[in-house]
Write an enzyme that holds these catalytic residues in place. Sequence first.
Site, PDB file in Angstrom:
ATOM      1  N   ARG A 180       0.835  -1.200   0.000  1.00  0.00           N
ATOM      2  CA  ARG A 180       0.000   0.000   0.000  1.00  0.00           C
ATOM      3  C   ARG A 180       0.872   1.253   0.000  1.00  0.00           C
ATOM      4  O   ARG A 180       0.538   2.253  -0.645  1.00  0.00           O
ATOM      5  CB  ARG A 180      -0.945   0.006   1.195  1.00  0.00           C
ATOM      6  CG  ARG A 180      -2.045  -1.044   1.118  1.00  0.00           C
ATOM      7  CD  ARG A 180      -3.016  -0.911   2.275  1.00  0.00           C
ATOM      8  NE  ARG A 180      -3.746   0.342   2.207  1.00  0.00           N
ATOM      9  CZ  ARG A 180      -4.249   0.963   3.264  1.00  0.00           C
ATOM     10  NH1 ARG A 180      -4.075   0.464   4.479  1.00  0.00           N
ATOM     11  NH2 ARG A 180      -4.910   2.092   3.124  1.00  0.00           N
ATOM     12  N   CYS A 239      -0.622   6.544   8.949  1.00  0.00           N
ATOM     13  CA  CYS A 239      -1.056   5.250   8.397  1.00  0.00           C
ATOM     14  C   CYS A 239      -2.184   5.533   7.425  1.00  0.00           C
ATOM     15  O   CYS A 239      -2.145   6.527   6.711  1.00  0.00           O
ATOM     16  CB  CYS A 239      -1.473   4.291   9.517  1.00  0.00           C
ATOM     17  SG  CYS A 239      -2.829   4.924  10.541  1.00  0.00           S
TER      18      CYS A 239
END
Length: 282
Positions: A180, A239
Site C-alpha cells: 500500500r 497510516c
Amino acid sequence: MHSTIVSTALLARHLEDPRWLVIDVRHELSDPAFGRRAFAAGHIPGAQFLHIDDDLSAPTTGRNGRHPLPGREAFAARMGELGLTPQTQVVVYDAQGGMTAVRLWWMLRWIGHAGVAVLDGGLPAWLAAGLPVEAGAAKPRAASPVLIQPSLVGAVSAADLLANLAGGPLQVVDARSPDRFRGENETLDPVGGHIPGALNRFFRDNLGPDGHFKPADQLRAEFETLLDDTPVESVVAQCGSGITACHNLLALEIAGLPGARLYPGSWSEWCADPAHPVATGA
C-alpha cells in the site's frame, strides 16, 4: 502506573481491582458490527467495550479521513461514563496484536491520562494462558467526571506536512503495509501511494512471531536504523486513518524513544485533497 504494555499475568492479578479498567476495542474494517458481536460472545471478565467508529472517531465529511478524532471534551465525557479517574489504570486490548487498541492508548494520553497500557498479545494471549472470559453485556461502572489534563502526546496537521515538503525537519513514518505504501493493492482509499519523503515501517514489524511486541532493545535498534540521524522529536507517525500509526508510536515508547507525533488524518485525509502531492514506489 503502567504506560506502555502489560502482560496477561499482571492483568489477571488485577481483575478484581476497582482501580483497573479493562477496555475491549476489537474491530474489523470490513464488518463494523464485528466488535460488538465478539464482545458479547466472550470478553475478559469485567471489560467494557468501545467502538472505533462510534466512540473513538468523529463523523466523516469525505475530506477529514476515515477515522477523524472526536473532540477532546466528547471523548473525555465518554470515558467518564466508564468511570475513568486520575487514579485509574486502563488496559486496552484487541485480538490483532494491538492494531486497534493503540488508538485508545494514544487518545487517553491525548487527554492527559498517563495510566494506560496495551495488553501484550491481546485476547489471543489471554486465551492461550487459559484465563477466563465471560459472555454478555458489559457490567456498568460508576460514572465519574473527567477533567482534561494537558496532552501527553503531539499531533500535526496536513497543513504542517504540506509546508514541510519544502525542506522542513519533519520525517513521516507510514505504518501501512509495504504494498500500500508503494501504491499497490490499495483497497481502502481512492488513491494509492504515500506522502512524498515518507519512510515505511509496517506496524506488524513491531511484533514477534508470537504476536507480542518485540523486546525494547530490538525495537530501538530497528527504529534507529530506519531513522538514521533523525531525532525522534521530528518523527510524525501516519497510516491509513490514524489508527495503526499509533502502533509505531507505542513501539517507540517501548523502545525508550518518546516524543514522536501523530498525523491523525493520515493517508485517507491526505489523498482526499487533489492539491496534495502523491509519491509511489519504494
